[in-house]
Design an enzyme around this catalytic site. Sequence first.
Site, short mmCIF file in Angstrom:
data_model
loop_
_atom_site.label_atom_id
_atom_site.label_comp_id
_atom_site.label_asym_id
_atom_site.label_seq_id
_atom_site.Cartn_x
_atom_site.Cartn_y
_atom_site.Cartn_z
N VAL A 131 55.80 53.11 33.61
CA VAL A 131 55.56 54.34 34.35
C VAL A 131 55.63 54.09 35.86
CG1 VAL A 131 53.99 56.30 34.62
CG2 VAL A 131 54.04 55.06 32.45
N GLY A 145 60.48 66.60 34.03
CA GLY A 145 60.53 67.60 35.08
C GLY A 145 59.34 67.49 36.00
N ARG A 169 48.39 47.77 41.06
CA ARG A 169 48.88 47.00 42.21
C ARG A 169 47.79 46.13 42.80
NH1 ARG A 169 51.16 51.98 43.45
NH2 ARG A 169 49.53 52.34 45.00
N ASP A 192 52.80 44.14 40.64
CA ASP A 192 53.43 45.01 41.63
C ASP A 192 54.93 44.99 41.44
OD1 ASP A 192 54.64 45.87 44.21
OD2 ASP A 192 52.58 45.89 44.92
N LYS A 237 65.52 56.22 40.91
CA LYS A 237 65.28 56.66 39.53
C LYS A 237 66.56 56.67 38.70
CE LYS A 237 61.81 57.50 38.13
NZ LYS A 237 60.76 56.60 37.58
#
Length: 328
Positions: A80, A189, A33, A60, A166
């Site tokens: 990611v 997880g 960022r 960003d 998400k």
Amino acid sequence: MERVLVTGGEGYLASFLIKKLLERGYIVNATLRNLSDDATVGFLKGLTHSQTRLHLFEADIYNPGDFEVAIQGCAFVFHVATPLQHNENSTRYKNTTEAAVDALKMIAESCVRCKTVKKLIYTASAMAVSPLKDDGSGYKDVVDETCWTPLNLTYYPMFSDYIYSKALTEKEALRYNKHGIEVVCLVCGLIGGEATKSFVSASAYMLLAQAMKDETLYKSLRELENLGSKVAIVHVQDVVEAHIFAMETSEMNGRYLVASDFLKSTEIASLIHKHFPDIAIPKEFIEDTKRETKWDSRKMQDLGFEYKCDADKIICDSIACAKRLGAI
């Protein structure tokens, strides 16, 4: 030596992934960022092989056009990065979900346009795979890749935005699969294990809530358990290897759950006591839900992936890391 991109290079998982990719001989583009963040840049530039094979770019989620330059020439893209809090200064997006979904679209379309990208690998979250029934009346018997968290229900405020972000971003990513590029969504997880940097990750803090005797963290852990019936956990080493396996396994595309164990919070407490009997957990931090929902996903194992770390190692490494960094 193929060139790959890792977005969100300042993050816990991304920094592990960058380190491992460099060790495996890949040329790595990584986005941050803020390239003026001397601590993060210094850490990444200190990794083995970084001087010759690591290239840093500023990008960003809230300015998604920034990613296109970093994608050029890459064979694989690991997306990611994810916004945890909304940028209140944004006039373009009203929440993290809008920003995350739009960034995914622009990254995927850049991958298609540049014509070198073979596969886009998106780091998804187990918060998007709740076995809750659509009416909230109970849980399905098993958790597998067909499960999606119902978005018509009300969730713990701390998680609500993240769940929507998400889930909808993952669905957007899967829309591009077989439409110009291959897409893999790795639904991870709660991640535990060691740390590459001098801080404990947010996910590890939640995993260790009972050992830390932190009421707020414990409430978060219990809410996560209520969302998923149990808590899916996985070691950061296995998550990194799963990302690389997804890249290197040509027939792998679509959605895959990534967790070695699926535990009740009371079982997590038992493992902590088993390996660290000196850590006393108050009774109010141990509540057995009696739920018996089963984890029913072997999609990656059926392709040859093997988890190296079980629940015992996840807990032991997480506690050892927290002790080393003074969190316990």
